[in-house]
Every structure is written in C-alpha cells, then in structure tokens.
Write a protein that holds these residues in place. Sequence first.
Motif, PDB file in Angstrom:
ATOM      1  N   GLU A   1      36.474  46.374  31.360  1.00 58.44           N
ATOM      2  CA  GLU A   1      37.508  45.521  31.050  1.00 58.44           C
ATOM      3  C   GLU A   1      38.997  45.270  32.010  1.00 58.44           C
ATOM      4  O   GLU A   1      40.019  44.434  31.665  1.00 58.44           O
ATOM      5  CB  GLU A   1      38.153  46.101  29.503  1.00 58.44           C
ATOM      6  CG  GLU A   1      39.728  45.967  28.980  1.00 58.44           C
ATOM      7  CD  GLU A   1      39.157  43.811  27.680  1.00 58.44           C
ATOM      8  OE1 GLU A   1      38.030  43.749  27.608  1.00 58.44           O
ATOM      9  OE2 GLU A   1      40.201  43.338  28.745  1.00 58.44           O
TER      10      GLU A   1
ATOM     11  N   HIS B   1      38.837  42.952  34.200  1.00 59.64           N
ATOM     12  CA  HIS B   1      38.439  42.049  33.524  1.00 59.64           C
ATOM     13  C   HIS B   1      39.845  41.165  33.623  1.00 59.64           C
ATOM     14  O   HIS B   1      40.530  39.653  33.994  1.00 59.64           O
ATOM     15  CB  HIS B   1      38.091  41.428  32.494  1.00 59.64           C
ATOM     16  CG  HIS B   1      38.438  40.214  32.076  1.00 59.64           C
ATOM     17  ND1 HIS B   1      38.271  39.230  32.345  1.00 59.64           N
ATOM     18  CD2 HIS B   1      38.328  40.070  30.238  1.00 59.64           C
ATOM     19  CE1 HIS B   1      38.797  38.300  31.147  1.00 59.64           C
ATOM     20  NE2 HIS B   1      39.413  39.207  30.321  1.00 59.64           N
ATOM     21  N   SER B   2      40.214  41.989  33.044  1.00 60.57           N
ATOM     22  CA  SER B   2      41.825  41.792  32.422  1.00 60.57           C
ATOM     23  C   SER B   2      43.158  42.063  34.179  1.00 60.57           C
ATOM     24  O   SER B   2      43.794  41.348  33.391  1.00 60.57           O
ATOM     25  CB  SER B   2      42.500  42.181  31.720  1.00 60.57           C
ATOM     26  OG  SER B   2      42.108  43.587  31.690  1.00 60.57           O
TER      27      SER B   2
ATOM     28  N   LEU C   1      33.080  41.390  26.043  1.00 61.01           N
ATOM     29  CA  LEU C   1      33.350  40.715  27.426  1.00 61.01           C
ATOM     30  C   LEU C   1      33.336  38.995  27.465  1.00 61.01           C
ATOM     31  O   LEU C   1      33.763  37.697  28.028  1.00 61.01           O
ATOM     32  CB  LEU C   1      33.054  40.863  28.405  1.00 61.01           C
ATOM     33  CG  LEU C   1      34.521  42.240  29.032  1.00 61.01           C
ATOM     34  CD1 LEU C   1      34.054  42.537  30.295  1.00 61.01           C
ATOM     35  CD2 LEU C   1      35.736  41.834  28.862  1.00 61.01           C
TER      36      LEU C   1
ATOM     37  N   GLU D   1      34.799  36.373  24.484  1.00 60.64           N
ATOM     38  CA  GLU D   1      36.237  36.311  24.584  1.00 60.64           C
ATOM     39  C   GLU D   1      36.092  35.649  25.799  1.00 60.64           C
ATOM     40  O   GLU D   1      37.744  35.264  26.166  1.00 60.64           O
ATOM     41  CB  GLU D   1      36.550  37.928  25.383  1.00 60.64           C
ATOM     42  CG  GLU D   1      36.914  38.636  24.254  1.00 60.64           C
ATOM     43  CD  GLU D   1      37.340  40.343  25.320  1.00 60.64           C
ATOM     44  OE1 GLU D   1      37.758  40.463  25.716  1.00 60.64           O
ATOM     45  OE2 GLU D   1      37.288  41.182  24.590  1.00 60.64           O
ATOM     46  N   ASN D   2      35.285  35.201  26.532  1.00 60.44           N
ATOM     47  CA  ASN D   2      35.640  33.701  27.715  1.00 60.44           C
ATOM     48  C   ASN D   2      34.017  32.928  27.885  1.00 60.44           C
ATOM     49  O   ASN D   2      33.317  32.934  28.908  1.00 60.44           O
ATOM     50  CB  ASN D   2      34.437  35.109  29.689  1.00 60.44           C
ATOM     51  CG  ASN D   2      35.903  35.804  29.647  1.00 60.44           C
ATOM     52  OD1 ASN D   2      37.209  35.849  30.130  1.00 60.44           O
ATOM     53  ND2 ASN D   2      35.686  37.603  28.652  1.00 60.44           N
ATOM     54  N   GLY D   3      34.527  32.371  26.636  1.00 62.61           N
ATOM     55  CA  GLY D   3      33.652  31.612  26.644  1.00 62.61           C
ATOM     56  C   GLY D   3      32.235  31.445  25.955  1.00 62.61           C
ATOM     57  O   GLY D   3      31.882  31.355  26.528  1.00 62.61           O
TER      58      GLY D   3
ATOM     59  N   ASN E   1      32.031  34.423  33.467  1.00 60.83           N
ATOM     60  CA  ASN E   1      33.594  33.681  33.580  1.00 60.83           C
ATOM     61  C   ASN E   1      34.474  35.209  33.310  1.00 60.83           C
ATOM     62  O   ASN E   1      35.676  34.964  34.047  1.00 60.83           O
ATOM     63  CB  ASN E   1      33.570  33.179  31.985  1.00 60.83           C
ATOM     64  CG  ASN E   1      33.140  32.108  32.082  1.00 60.83           C
ATOM     65  OD1 ASN E   1      32.941  31.324  33.168  1.00 60.83           O
ATOM     66  ND2 ASN E   1      32.633  30.889  30.724  1.00 60.83           N
ATOM     67  N   ALA E   2      33.733  36.239  32.655  1.00 59.89           N
ATOM     68  CA  ALA E   2      35.580  37.357  32.921  1.00 59.89           C
ATOM     69  C   ALA E   2      35.098  37.617  34.177  1.00 59.89           C
ATOM     70  O   ALA E   2      36.203  38.619  34.136  1.00 59.89           O
ATOM     71  CB  ALA E   2      34.291  38.590  31.991  1.00 59.89           C
TER      72      ALA E   2
ATOM     73  N   ARG F   1      35.792  35.876  37.321  1.00 58.00           N
ATOM     74  CA  ARG F   1      35.572  34.603  38.106  1.00 58.00           C
ATOM     75  C   ARG F   1      36.799  34.877  39.097  1.00 58.00           C
ATOM     76  O   ARG F   1      37.454  35.702  38.566  1.00 58.00           O
ATOM     77  CB  ARG F   1      35.173  33.130  37.202  1.00 58.00           C
ATOM     78  CG  ARG F   1      35.053  31.879  38.068  1.00 58.00           C
ATOM     79  CD  ARG F   1      35.108  30.823  36.855  1.00 58.00           C
ATOM     80  NE  ARG F   1      33.925  31.390  36.240  1.00 58.00           N
ATOM     81  CZ  ARG F   1      32.565  30.722  36.918  1.00 58.00           C
ATOM     82  NH1 ARG F   1      32.198  30.738  37.519  1.00 58.00           N
ATOM     83  NH2 ARG F   1      30.885  30.870  35.668  1.00 58.00           N
TER      84      ARG F   1
END
Lengths: 402, 402
Positions: free
Chosen positions: A173, A176-177, A304, A307-309, A314-315, A317
Amino acid sequence: MISDLMSAADTPSPTDPALANDRRVELGLDRPIRLDCGVELASVTVAYSTYGQLNADRSNAILICHALTGDHYVADPHPITGKPGWWADLVGPGRLLDTDRYFLICSNVLGGCMGTTGPADIDPATGRPWGLSFPVITIGDMVEVQARLIDHLGIGQLFCVIGGSMGGMQVLEWAHSHPDRVFAAIPIASAARHSAQNIAFNEVGRQAIMADPDWCDGDYQSHGLRPKRGLAVARMAAHITYLSEPALHQKFGRNLQNRDRFTYGFDADFQVESYLRHQGSTFVDRFDANSYLFITRAMDYFDLAAENGGVLANAFRGTRTRFCVVSFSSDWLFPTPESRAVVHALNAVAANVSFVEIRSDKGHDAFLLDEPEFHATLAGFLDGAAAHRGLPPSTGQRRYGR
Amino acid sequence: MISDLMSAADTPSPTDPALANDRRVELGLDRPIRLDCGVELASVTVAYSTYGQLNADRSNAILICHALTGDHYVADPHPITGKPGWWADLVGPGRLLDTDRYFLICSNVLGGCMGTTGPADIDPATGRPWGLSFPVITIGDMVEVQARLIDHLGIGQLFCVIGGSMGGMQVLEWAHSHPDRVFAAIPIASAARHSAQNIAFNEVGRQAIMADPDWCDGDYQSHGLRPKRGLAVARMAAHITYLSEPALHQKFGRNLQNRDRFTYGFDADFQVESYLRHQGSTFVDRFDANSYLFITRAMDYFDLAAENGGVLANAFRGTRTRFCVVSFSSDWLFPTPESRAVVHALNAVAANVSFVEIRSDKGHDAFLLDEPEFHATLAGFLDGAAAHRGLPPSTGQRRYGR
C-alpha cells in the motif's frame, strides 16, 4: 541506547527501562484524518518505537510494519507478556536491521490495542469506549496514519518499508499510495489481496468472538467483561494457519501429553492440543477482541487490483521503488502464487524487483523465525539498496541470530 | 421399493414414507459391547438403512460407512433437513451402488445423534442423558457395533466396505480387525491415522463448543439449552477444511453480497462469509454438540500403526481383502500422502491393492460430489471385485449422476 535495549531484551520485565522507547504522539490535529469509509478522525494517537539515529540528510529511515496481532514492540520486550520483541533477533548493532546504519521506526497500527487509537479507546464525542462504533478501517487508512507519523518525524522519503503478512500489505500500500516516499520495499509472506479462504478463516475468528456472550455486542468494556473464550478460539483457529502441516507434524506429531496412554476424555491428550490451548489463553491477555475484528476486516478489504481498475499493475505504474518480494514454500496462508502475482504486476510496469521463494517447512510464521536463507536474502537486498541510496556500507561483522 | 425411495428423494419431506426404511435394532443384549476405554455397554441401539436385496448365499452385501457429520440417510431424504441423502446420486437401480445387484447397509455410528446410541440418549443407569459421561469411543468401537449389526443381519462376509473421510477410517479398521469378513475395501479420502493438523482443527471445534455457556459442561439437555453458537463456529472452521482454496476462489472469490461496495461493517460483506454462516447455522439444527465432541475424539485417537507395534503394514499382514484406495489431488485435510502411506503398507504385505489419486479441485468434499473420474474408478473396481466374488454381472445401462 540500542545496546541497552538489546541487553534489556535478555531479561525482559514489564517495568523495563527500555520502554522509555515506547513513544506516543497525537497526529491529525492540523488536518483531520479522512478514512476510506468516509469518517473523519479529528486526531489519532500513535504508539511507536524508534531505534538508531536518523542521519543528517534523513535518508536512512526504515519503517517496519507489523502483522495482525503484532505491535511496535519489535525489539523491546513486550510490556504485557515480557517476551522479546517479535523481530528482536533482527534489530541491533551489526544485525540485519542494523541500528548503527539505519533509523528504524515501528508503530502500532490504527485500530490496534497497544497504544494507537483503536476501538478500546475513548470516543471523544461520547466519552465512552468506541467499541463497534469505531470506524471500519482499511490497510490504506493504516498507511495514511503511518505517513502522518513519518511527516511528524521530518522524513520525506523512507529508505525502506518492510513487513510480513499484514505488514506486507502495508508495504504494498505504501509503494502504491506514496511511491515517491519509498526508496525500497520488502513485502514478505504477503499478498495484494486477501483470498477467499483467508476471508473465511477471519470470519470464523470474528464469529467465535461475537458468539461469546461476554462480547456484549462489542460493548464489553462498559460491562467490565472481556470475551476471552471467543477470542481464544479465534486465536487457536488462526494459529493453525500460521504453521505448516509438516511443521506441526515434526513439532508435535501425535505425541501425547501423558506418554503412556489416552485418557479417554476431553483434556488435552495430545501435545498439539495443549500447545493450541496455550496459544489461545495467552493471547487474550495481550489483545483486544474488538481490535481483532477491525484489523481482520481491514485485511479482508485489502485488494490493490480492485482499487486500480482490476489490474494490479496499475497500482505500481511509474514506480521507481526497488522491490524485494519474499515468500515461503510451506506458507499456505499467503502462498507463493500470491507473491508471484505481485511480481508479475511489477514486471509488467518494468519495476526493479527481485523475488525469492525461501524453502522452509515453517509455514507462514517463517518470517518471524530463524531462517538463514531468508535473512541472507534481506541482507543482500538491503546492502544493495543502501549502496544505491548512497548510504555508507556496513562496518564490522554482521551478527545473526540470538 | 428402491424406485419408490429414489422418486421419493425428488420430493423430500420429513414425513416421507421412504423413512419406513429407517430402522432401529438393539444389539449387545446377548453379549455386552466392551469398548476400547474399558467401559461395557449392556446394549446399543443402532439406526440403519438398507437398500436392495440380500442374495441367497449372502455374498452381495456392501457396508457404507459415513463421515463425521453424516448418518445412515445415505439415499433417503434427511428427516430434519429434507435434503437428499449424502450419496443419493450413487445409490439406486443401475447406479454405482446398484440396488439391483447389491444389498446396501448404512448405519449411524456409535456416538451419533440420528438414532444410534450417543451422548444425547438416556443413560439407563441414571435415567438422565449421558452427556459428557458417555464413554469416549474409538473408530474400533464404531466398527465393533457395525459388526454386531452385520451379525444380526445374518451376514458372514461383506462383499465390500466403503466410505470416505472418517468412513474410510472405518473401512481400514474393518479390514484390520475383521479381515475375513471383508472381501473388498474402498477407503476414500482417508488416512490410517489422524494428523497433528487435523487434531488441531478438531480441537478448535471442541473448544468453540465448550466455550459456549449454553454447553453447560455438557449438560445442556438438562437445562433445556443447546450450544448453537459454539457448534456453528465449530462447523464453520471445519467446513473451510473440506474445501480447497481454488474451489473457494472459483465459487466465491472476493465477490460481495452487495455488488456495489463494502458496507464498512461486520455483516457478511463477502459471499464466502454468508456461505459459511449458512453452513454453521443450518448444521446446528441437525447435529448434537456432544456427538460432535465424541466423534471428533474418535477420529483423533485413530492410529492403526500405533495399535500394531508402530508398523502400519502389521495391521494388514495376511490380508486377502482387495483394496481400492482413492484420494483427491486438492484434498488438504486428508492429502494424498496419507492414502499413499496406506498403499505402501498394503504393498509391503503383498496385498491386492489399486490406488488412484483423482485430479479434482473440489478438495476433501470431492467424495460427496459429482466427480466422473472418481465414480468410474469405483465402478471399475466394484465390477472387477464382483466378478472375482462370483456375483452376476450388471444388467442394463449404468446410470450416473442425477
């Protein structure tokens, strides 16, 4: 300071002076913490420990993320059980998490029960314990609170975020964030989403707690009660999932408590029964039942990719974080394919990632145990990442184990 | 008769006339039943069902052994749930367990709660329910009671003994303790001893039951109570072990009850939670909590090697029984190595044994489900054994499935 801590760990006691390292800070006063569920917390108290010294350019900080029932007593003796910290063997001068090189930070997660705001604390709006009215939190919320702590400590980018199991979820996380705040990431025995089987096991634990009349619909504190029996059953069920079948077989097999014969009763005839009962009964002394509900829920919700399509890649990229993904061959709670899915996603975005499946018969708990190949993997990755980050090399002899 | 039963199974009802097949017999009146724990039972009531006709030379009888929470409603609708029998698809004219060829017998095990003497029954010595004072039974005791039933039915040698899971333990016990009375034996998804992990899971279930205050130290009947919550938790934990992780993933994955979003609460957000809760809540309507304690204990105690000088092969020395050992690739409760250990022991005594690991993603429960390769294996073995036994070949078309 650290050598004091480490020697203190050899003779743990609830009144150990090492607990001077057990700090509290109130965060969010300047800017409320908005949770994924939509609730805003005006402030959050965070309990944390640090080890070592932050260097001049603030580039040597490692955030250690704990698992479901862990806490920030990563190297200090636990104030309730008196046992050494859960990674005490890894933390210290010359050790893997070298307090001569790194500034280590570990905080109790949001929703926890060892000092960070959680359901057992007082809701300022009512003056009574939160209980079930505590907002349902997510792994993302835990990481947001950790990010506020890192802000508070004046650190822009963490050199590394490391953790096993739910700690590994927090690592992913973070990457990702807050991609620019994580130079290196080490998710261990973890996954980018909780599996159906793991949700099922968590649900059994929650139902065991809720089935205990002493749970009082979550309001046990007001009644001066604690759902000890239900929480013990939850822990027993979970504990089986932390071990491998071969580990249970080697450790206990069908050995009897009384070597001679069966008792033809329901006392703990088998050593494995006695062990499980002990795990259950000691756990309830150090853990809050509602915290168990909220933290397991956070794990269940973690996904994850969703949350990213629906695409895990994508989490990550555009990430520039260096990853070391670790799994254990006999871990059936977070099996290797879960880690491999993370690696595939990272490969798909051309991330810098190394992946090691450690051969071990110790199951999920291997990340907490003496596993030389695992520790050598971490050491190699950390040394390489430190060199890339421009940190000075290790001095002196590396110390492993106890 | 049988066609009545089978059509009745299509419209099950608790008052179904097919239950005329649900028989009771009191055994042991001539000779008390001495249990492994040393206790003697003056008599035991056995509930059983039969299907088909015993042939003139009494050579076509098949004993079907049920699993932990099964019963003798193998082909009839269950009197409480109204659901079809647990092997209803396998039993009938032209079916795998062909009622035109074989005389099928299935009895509720000793300690059970569907008619055979168990802890919920009245102890004649006190006039009150046995409860925890019921003697702790073993798989051997269950088989001894079944042997008395076979005596009562006037059958010397069974053509076949078949069963899955705990039923497979009974099959192995039969082949060990009554080698001359078993022409063919089919232990399915089973083991010659209960593993440490399985003992651990059983212990979690027992602790969940005992943690329920309504259990009343086993004396809940006297208080007009039933430990429903504890028994439901026990069932939920056990149910996870009956399925494979891939089966859970394919069936439920992370699908939500409410497709749109998380509820941020502790209701069943995920379909797998709702499913588990349903498994737990429906189970308590049909099963007695103390029976669950006693039967799981019998499984824990089962260890054919330990009873035979630590060498499993000793359990089968001199056997002339034909064995067909079956495991399922995704069964992690009774994994293939447990079956292979049985096969190795049988090979060591030059027994007639075939072994098949069925590729299936359905986990332990596969033995109860529509698995064509499994059913074809059983059919082939039974046809071959029947020919060796001199039974007439099957007439007409074989019928599989529903």
